[in-house]
Design a protein around this motif. Structure first.
Motif, PDB file in Angstrom:
ATOM      1  N   TYR A 140     -13.171   8.047 -41.747  1.00 50.89           N
ATOM      2  CA  TYR A 140     -12.859   9.159 -42.641  1.00 50.89           C
ATOM      3  C   TYR A 140     -14.146   9.709 -43.238  1.00 50.89           C
ATOM      4  O   TYR A 140     -15.029   8.928 -43.629  1.00 50.89           O
ATOM      5  N   MET A 159     -14.839  -4.373 -49.402  1.00 51.47           N
ATOM      6  CA  MET A 159     -15.832  -3.379 -49.746  1.00 51.47           C
ATOM      7  C   MET A 159     -15.213  -2.006 -49.511  1.00 51.47           C
ATOM      8  O   MET A 159     -14.782  -1.709 -48.404  1.00 51.47           O
ATOM      9  N   HIS A 165      -2.314   1.339 -34.728  1.00 48.79           N
ATOM     10  CA  HIS A 165      -2.778   1.235 -33.338  1.00 48.79           C
ATOM     11  C   HIS A 165      -1.829   0.455 -32.440  1.00 48.79           C
ATOM     12  O   HIS A 165      -1.864   0.620 -31.226  1.00 48.79           O
ATOM     13  N   ILE A 193      -5.538  -1.372 -40.161  1.00 46.95           N
ATOM     14  CA  ILE A 193      -4.968  -0.258 -39.399  1.00 46.95           C
ATOM     15  C   ILE A 193      -4.408  -0.711 -38.045  1.00 46.95           C
ATOM     16  O   ILE A 193      -4.232   0.098 -37.149  1.00 46.95           O
ATOM     17  N   LEU A 218     -15.193  -6.998 -44.682  1.00 48.29           N
ATOM     18  CA  LEU A 218     -16.373  -7.450 -45.401  1.00 48.29           C
ATOM     19  C   LEU A 218     -16.041  -7.370 -46.874  1.00 48.29           C
ATOM     20  O   LEU A 218     -15.609  -6.329 -47.367  1.00 48.29           O
ATOM     21  N   PRO A 252     -12.689   2.590 -34.720  1.00 46.03           N
ATOM     22  CA  PRO A 252     -11.897   3.574 -35.450  1.00 46.03           C
ATOM     23  C   PRO A 252     -12.795   4.783 -35.700  1.00 46.03           C
ATOM     24  O   PRO A 252     -14.018   4.648 -35.755  1.00 46.03           O
ATOM     25  N   ILE A 253     -12.191   5.936 -35.845  1.00 41.89           N
ATOM     26  CA  ILE A 253     -13.016   7.070 -36.276  1.00 41.89           C
ATOM     27  C   ILE A 253     -12.941   7.077 -37.804  1.00 41.89           C
ATOM     28  O   ILE A 253     -11.881   6.893 -38.391  1.00 41.89           O
ATOM     29  N   GLY A 308     -11.873  -8.500 -39.411  1.00 40.97           N
ATOM     30  CA  GLY A 308     -11.537  -8.732 -40.817  1.00 40.97           C
ATOM     31  C   GLY A 308     -12.370  -7.824 -41.703  1.00 40.97           C
ATOM     32  O   GLY A 308     -13.097  -6.956 -41.228  1.00 40.97           O
ATOM     33  N   HIS A 331     -20.697   2.761 -45.343  1.00 38.30           N
ATOM     34  CA  HIS A 331     -21.235   1.543 -45.962  1.00 38.30           C
ATOM     35  C   HIS A 331     -21.216   0.454 -44.895  1.00 38.30           C
ATOM     36  O   HIS A 331     -20.774   0.698 -43.766  1.00 38.30           O
ATOM     37  N   LEU A 347      -5.404   9.287 -33.866  1.00 36.27           N
ATOM     38  CA  LEU A 347      -5.249   8.346 -32.744  1.00 36.27           C
ATOM     39  C   LEU A 347      -5.508   9.020 -31.404  1.00 36.27           C
ATOM     40  O   LEU A 347      -6.057   8.418 -30.477  1.00 36.27           O
ATOM     41  N   TRP A 397      -2.598  10.876 -38.717  1.00 35.33           N
ATOM     42  CA  TRP A 397      -2.722   9.698 -37.840  1.00 35.33           C
ATOM     43  C   TRP A 397      -2.438  10.028 -36.375  1.00 35.33           C
ATOM     44  O   TRP A 397      -3.054   9.463 -35.476  1.00 35.33           O
ATOM     45  N   TYR A 409      -8.869   9.052 -29.005  1.00 34.54           N
ATOM     46  CA  TYR A 409      -9.277   8.125 -27.941  1.00 34.54           C
ATOM     47  C   TYR A 409      -9.083   8.742 -26.555  1.00 34.54           C
ATOM     48  O   TYR A 409      -9.739   8.340 -25.604  1.00 34.54           O
ATOM     49  N   TYR A 421     -20.110  -2.584 -39.786  1.00 38.94           N
ATOM     50  CA  TYR A 421     -19.664  -3.832 -39.159  1.00 38.94           C
ATOM     51  C   TYR A 421     -18.852  -3.541 -37.893  1.00 38.94           C
ATOM     52  O   TYR A 421     -19.137  -4.078 -36.819  1.00 38.94           O
ATOM     53  N   SER A 422     -17.837  -2.683 -38.010  1.00 37.07           N
ATOM     54  CA  SER A 422     -17.014  -2.360 -36.828  1.00 37.07           C
ATOM     55  C   SER A 422     -17.869  -1.716 -35.737  1.00 37.07           C
ATOM     56  O   SER A 422     -17.715  -2.023 -34.554  1.00 37.07           O
ATOM     57  N   VAL A 427     -10.515  -2.278 -34.218  1.00 39.92           N
ATOM     58  CA  VAL A 427     -10.043  -1.657 -35.467  1.00 39.92           C
ATOM     59  C   VAL A 427     -10.168  -2.634 -36.629  1.00 39.92           C
ATOM     60  O   VAL A 427     -10.190  -3.844 -36.425  1.00 39.92           O
TER      61      VAL A 427
HETATM   62  N1  MSP Z   1      -9.735   7.222 -40.174  1.00 40.71           N
HETATM   63  C1  MSP Z   1      -9.034   6.003 -40.150  1.00 40.71           C
HETATM   64  C2  MSP Z   1      -9.061   5.386 -38.771  1.00 40.71           C
HETATM   65  C3  MSP Z   1      -8.505   6.247 -37.703  1.00 40.71           C
HETATM   66  S1  MSP Z   1      -8.672   5.516 -36.134  1.00 40.71           S
HETATM   67  C4  MSP Z   1      -7.811   6.496 -35.131  1.00 40.71           C
HETATM   68  C5  MSP Z   1      -9.669   5.020 -41.142  1.00 40.71           C
HETATM   69  N2  MSP Z   1     -10.918   5.299 -41.518  1.00 40.71           N
HETATM   70  S2  MSP Z   1     -11.770   4.432 -42.577  1.00 40.71           S
HETATM   71  O1  MSP Z   1     -13.025   5.120 -42.672  1.00 40.71           O
HETATM   72  O2  MSP Z   1     -11.041   4.244 -43.772  1.00 40.71           O
HETATM   73  O3  MSP Z   1     -11.984   3.014 -42.022  1.00 40.71           O
HETATM   74  C6  MSP Z   1     -12.149   2.790 -40.689  1.00 40.71           C
HETATM   75  C7  MSP Z   1     -12.636   1.431 -40.359  1.00 40.71           C
HETATM   76  O4  MSP Z   1     -13.864   1.115 -41.008  1.00 40.71           O
HETATM   77  C8  MSP Z   1     -11.771   0.242 -40.681  1.00 40.71           C
HETATM   78  O5  MSP Z   1     -10.653   0.109 -39.887  1.00 40.71           O
HETATM   79  C9  MSP Z   1     -12.771  -0.832 -40.364  1.00 40.71           C
HETATM   80  O6  MSP Z   1     -12.932  -0.927 -38.980  1.00 40.71           O
HETATM   81  C10 MSP Z   1     -14.028  -0.277 -40.999  1.00 40.71           C
HETATM   82  N3  MSP Z   1     -14.165  -0.736 -42.367  1.00 40.71           N
HETATM   83  C11 MSP Z   1     -14.158   0.015 -43.512  1.00 40.71           C
HETATM   84  N4  MSP Z   1     -14.369  -0.817 -44.575  1.00 40.71           N
HETATM   85  C12 MSP Z   1     -14.515  -2.077 -44.136  1.00 40.71           C
HETATM   86  C13 MSP Z   1     -14.799  -3.313 -44.734  1.00 40.71           C
HETATM   87  N5  MSP Z   1     -14.976  -3.447 -46.027  1.00 40.71           N
HETATM   88  N6  MSP Z   1     -14.903  -4.382 -43.905  1.00 40.71           N
HETATM   89  C14 MSP Z   1     -14.767  -4.289 -42.548  1.00 40.71           C
HETATM   90  N7  MSP Z   1     -14.490  -3.155 -41.966  1.00 40.71           N
HETATM   91  C15 MSP Z   1     -14.328  -2.040 -42.732  1.00 40.71           C
HETATM   92  O7  MSP Z   1      -9.026   4.073 -41.507  1.00 40.71           O
END
Ligand code: MSP
Length: 736
Positions: free
Chosen positions: A14, A304, A272, A268, A297, A11-12, A295, A20, A236, A232, A239, A25-26, A264
């Protein structure tokens, strides 16, 4: 090199929050997969980046008092630098504020419009600003996803005819043409789609921080307001736009699209697996082959996230394992080496501990225990033991074992060893070679393709244990002392077997532990592991691949033991970070953390978003600020008039402080929450004269608003010493 290509995305992220370990993790999982596919000889393209538009980010920038572009530049950079420090091998880092992306998004919007899937309409609904989505729940109720109150928004919107795609989406997903893993994610998406799809609002006119809907389309549709593309749809599209979709040079897009895997977070998947394929179907473009959900963390039993305030920053792990463990063993190591080492430890821990696809809890203690058990005592110890013995006995390289050792059916039990004893069975050359070979086949065919990282690493750990047992059983150090030719033969056989097992295990572990396996590879005398990955050598797991006579490289310890106190050290680092007011202003600051720890001494206050963790111990490393920056901070003398504990919050005290008399004669008073309850009782606080930051944006914690912060000098883990002023300075006086 196979002619297969592999395109993988994260995912990209925010940019309203600093990274963190949930984000890490992703990114780590994606990097592990990318490395794995590269070593299989597939031409791999790995994309990550930042998602920088939308109201949420516009508001965060406003809260930080800077322009959105400047704000996103800063935060995006923290992600990019962090991934670099961690040795992440992304081929590109996309930013949605880039020109190329903007052109691609506008092209996609235009295509959807030209194909008749976009229309203009007006809409009133309850909207979650944080999730950037309209929700079905009433205005004022908590958002079902993030819990923040829903706001009423009426807008003229461009709509996408999502409702037309129910059947095509069901077909796509049921047939696995769009494969969704794990099954739980697939089922959830299917039941959502079967429940019926409403048309989707894909533009916003209530704010401007976004990509404008093409002007001619706005005019043709008769739009009365100015529209930006829904975040969104914007996000999206990254990619494809990253590969040049919509640009003059779209050769990468031609080569790699459709994506092989969009990795992802599970929250989300709907975006997707429903919106994204629907947009693509409408645009008559190929849909991604797979969406794989990880999943969450969890920390303190909750996801988190910045809003909950229960985050652990990757920088803390880098400082903890990098500086406190690796740096102590290798004082001359570079920052880069320490970071890469710590990043390996984090990679291993997350993949080994959490069944992929499920949620998993993070704790510093668990990380240290796992590290010491599997890496320091397990893999690291085995490598040092075996290579140390080879070095001692065969300086010019391990000789070739006598012919029969390769015969798989050969009975390896020697005189004096009783066949039939299960311990002996586990200690035989045949057993080890067979185990390791069978396992590497199984891993390649079953575990890797289904992302069973946890099982994979547990099984590797088991084999490491077997090889260890094999060594202990045959006691090569004793054989080395014997003059007998048969013992000398056996010594060569035992050491070769162990070294070959290490070679295969190391090749298997490379995607997860790229830095440390590279060290083992050179210690084995096999040269550069990246070159081996590139040339297909890492994919040669056939038993016997280690050339006899290979001369070992220089040996050095791999995984120094981590002391138990490291957990405490890392927790303190987190608290320290949360206590720097800058981390609130700049971006993510978490409500809870902001006040559960007292303000740090002013010298460390200005640590920037990109500060290295160690700079917390080096106040001199704070960046320069101007007088203008400083005068923005209003510091005043206050007196505590009321103080009590906050129920169910061990660390929090609630203070009511007086700031002196207002012109109308009434007292200026405010409520402040502070995380000093471990060190100060409410009784001793009442009557104290303290210094307070009075122009900090209010924050809510445990349902209570905090209007300020106390100033204190605090050492990591130590009692914060409240800053105060000499007797006689009137309450309310400003500090300059
Ligand atoms: N910007 C959107 C995604 C757009 S993709 C076209 C978004 N961003 S986000 O920063 O909120 O989170 C993105 C991703 O960060 C999550 O989908 C996940 O992959 C990862 N994670 C953020 N917090 C997480 C945890 N606590 N645990 C595991 N993954 C987490 O959503």
């Amino acid at each position: 090199m196979s002619d297969k290509t592999f395109y993988l995305t994260t995912p990209i992220y925010y940019v309203n929050a600093r990274p963190h370990i949930g984000h890490a993790y992703s990114t780590i999982v994606a990097d592990v997969l990318a490395r794995r596919h590269r070593l299989l000889g597939e031409e791999t393209y790995f994309l990550t980046g930042t998602d920088e538009h939308g109201q949420k980010i516009e508001r965060s920038a406003a809260a930080a008092g800077i322009a959105p572009q400047q704000f996103t530049d800063q935060v995006s950079e923290t992600f990019r630098t962090l991934w670099q420090r961690m040795g992440i091998t992304n081929n590109q880092f996309i930013r949605t504020t880039s020109e190329q992306h903007k052109l691609g998004v506008q092209k996609l919007f235009r295509t959807l419009y030209d194909h008749g899937f976009i229309y203009l309409d007006s809409y009133t609904g309850s909207y979650c600003v944080s999730d950037e989505a309209f929700m079905d729940q009433p205005v004022g109720t908590p958002c079902p996803d993030c819990g923040r109150p829903l706001e009423e928004v009426t807008e003229e919107n461009f709509f996408f005819k999502l409702s037309a795609f129910q059947e095509p989406l069901i077909d796509l997903i049921e047939s696995d043409k769009l494969k969704i893993t794990p099954d739980s994610a697939k089922n959830e998406v299917l039941s959502f789609v079967r429940g019926g799809l409403k048309d989707l609002s894909i533009s916003r006119s209530s704010f401007t921080w976004g990509i404008p809907v093409p002007e001619d389309i706005q005019q043709a549709a008769g739009a009365k307001q100015k529209h930006v593309v829904y975040v969104w749809l914007d996000a999206l599209a990254n990619y494809m736009t990253a590969l040049g979709y919509g640009s003059a040079d779209d050769s990468l897009w031609q080569k790699f699209w459709p994506a092989d895997v969009h990795l992802v977070g599970k929250e989300i998947t709907r975006f997707h697996c429903v919106y994204w394929p629907a947009f693509l179907l409408a645009a008559k473009l190929p849909t991604p082959k797979q969406v794989t959900a990880n999943g969450w963390l969890l920390f303190d039993n909750a996801k988190m996230s910045k809003s909950k305030g229960n985050i652990v920053r990757t920088e803390t792990i880098l400082a903890g394992f990098g500086d406190e463990v690796y740096g102590r063993q290798f004082p001359d190591s570079t920052r880069e080496e320490r970071d890469l080492f710590a990043s390996d430890v984090l990679r291993y821990f997350l993949l080994r501990e959490i069944p992929f696809g499920q949620d998993g809890s993070f704790s510093f203690d668990a990380m240290i225990t796992r590290y010491n058990a599997d890496l320091a005592n397990g893999y690291g110890n085995l490598v040092s033991r075996v290579l140390g013995l080879i070095q001692q006995n065969y300086v010019s390289g391990l000789p070739k074992p006598t012919a029969p050792w390769l015969c798989p059916d050969r009975n390896v039990y020697r005189e004096g060893e009783e066949p039939g004893n299960p311990l002996e069975a586990k200690s035989g050359t045949h057993f080890i070679s067979q185990q390791v070979s069978d396992f590497s086949d199984f891993a390649s065919q079953a575990l890797w393709p289904s992302n069973k990282f946890q099982i994979f690493l547990a099984e590797v750990a088991l084999r490491i244990g077997h090889v260890d047992g094999y060594i202990s059983f045959h006691k090569p150090w004793a054989l080395a002392k014997s003059e007998s030719p048969s013992d000398q033969q056996k010594l060569i056989e035992v050491l070769y077997t162990a070294a070959e097992a290490i070679r295969i295990i190391t090749a298997l572990l490379y995607p997860v532990l790229p830095y440390t396996t590279a060290k083992v590879w050179t210690q084995l005398g096999l040269g550069d592991i990246e070159e081996a990955a590139h040339s297909g050598k890492l994919n040669n797991l056939t038993w016997g691949g280690l050339e006899p006579g290979t001369k070992l490289g220089a040996l050095a310890p791999l995984f120094p033991r981590a002391p138990k106190e490291l957990a405490e050290i890392m927790s303190t680092m987190e608290e320290q970070n949360a206590a720097t007011p800058n981390s609130q202003l700049a971006t993510e600051q978490t409500t809870e953390q902001a006040a559960t720890t007292p303000a740090a001494a002013p010298t460390t206050d200005a640590a920037p978003a990109t500060t290295e963790p160690t700079s917390l111990q080096r106040p001199d490393a704070s960046p320069e600020i101007t007088i203008d920056d400083f005068v923005k901070v209003e510091l005043r003398v206050a007196e505590v008039v009321v103080c009590d504990r906050v129920p169910k919050a061990d660390k929090l005290l609630r203070l009511e402080v007086s700031l002196g008399q207002l012109p109308d004669g009434s007292q200026e008073q405010r409520q402040i929450l502070s995380g000093i309850a471990e060190w100060y009782t409410p009784e001793e606080m009442v009557g104290k004269r303290i210094i307070v930051i009075t122009n900090l944006a209010p924050r809510k914690m445990r349902g209570l608003e905090s209007h300020g912060m106390l100033l204190a000098a605090s050492e990591p883990g130590g009692k914060p010493m409240l800053a105060t002023v000499p007797e006689g300075v009137p309450v309310g006086t400003r500090l300059k």
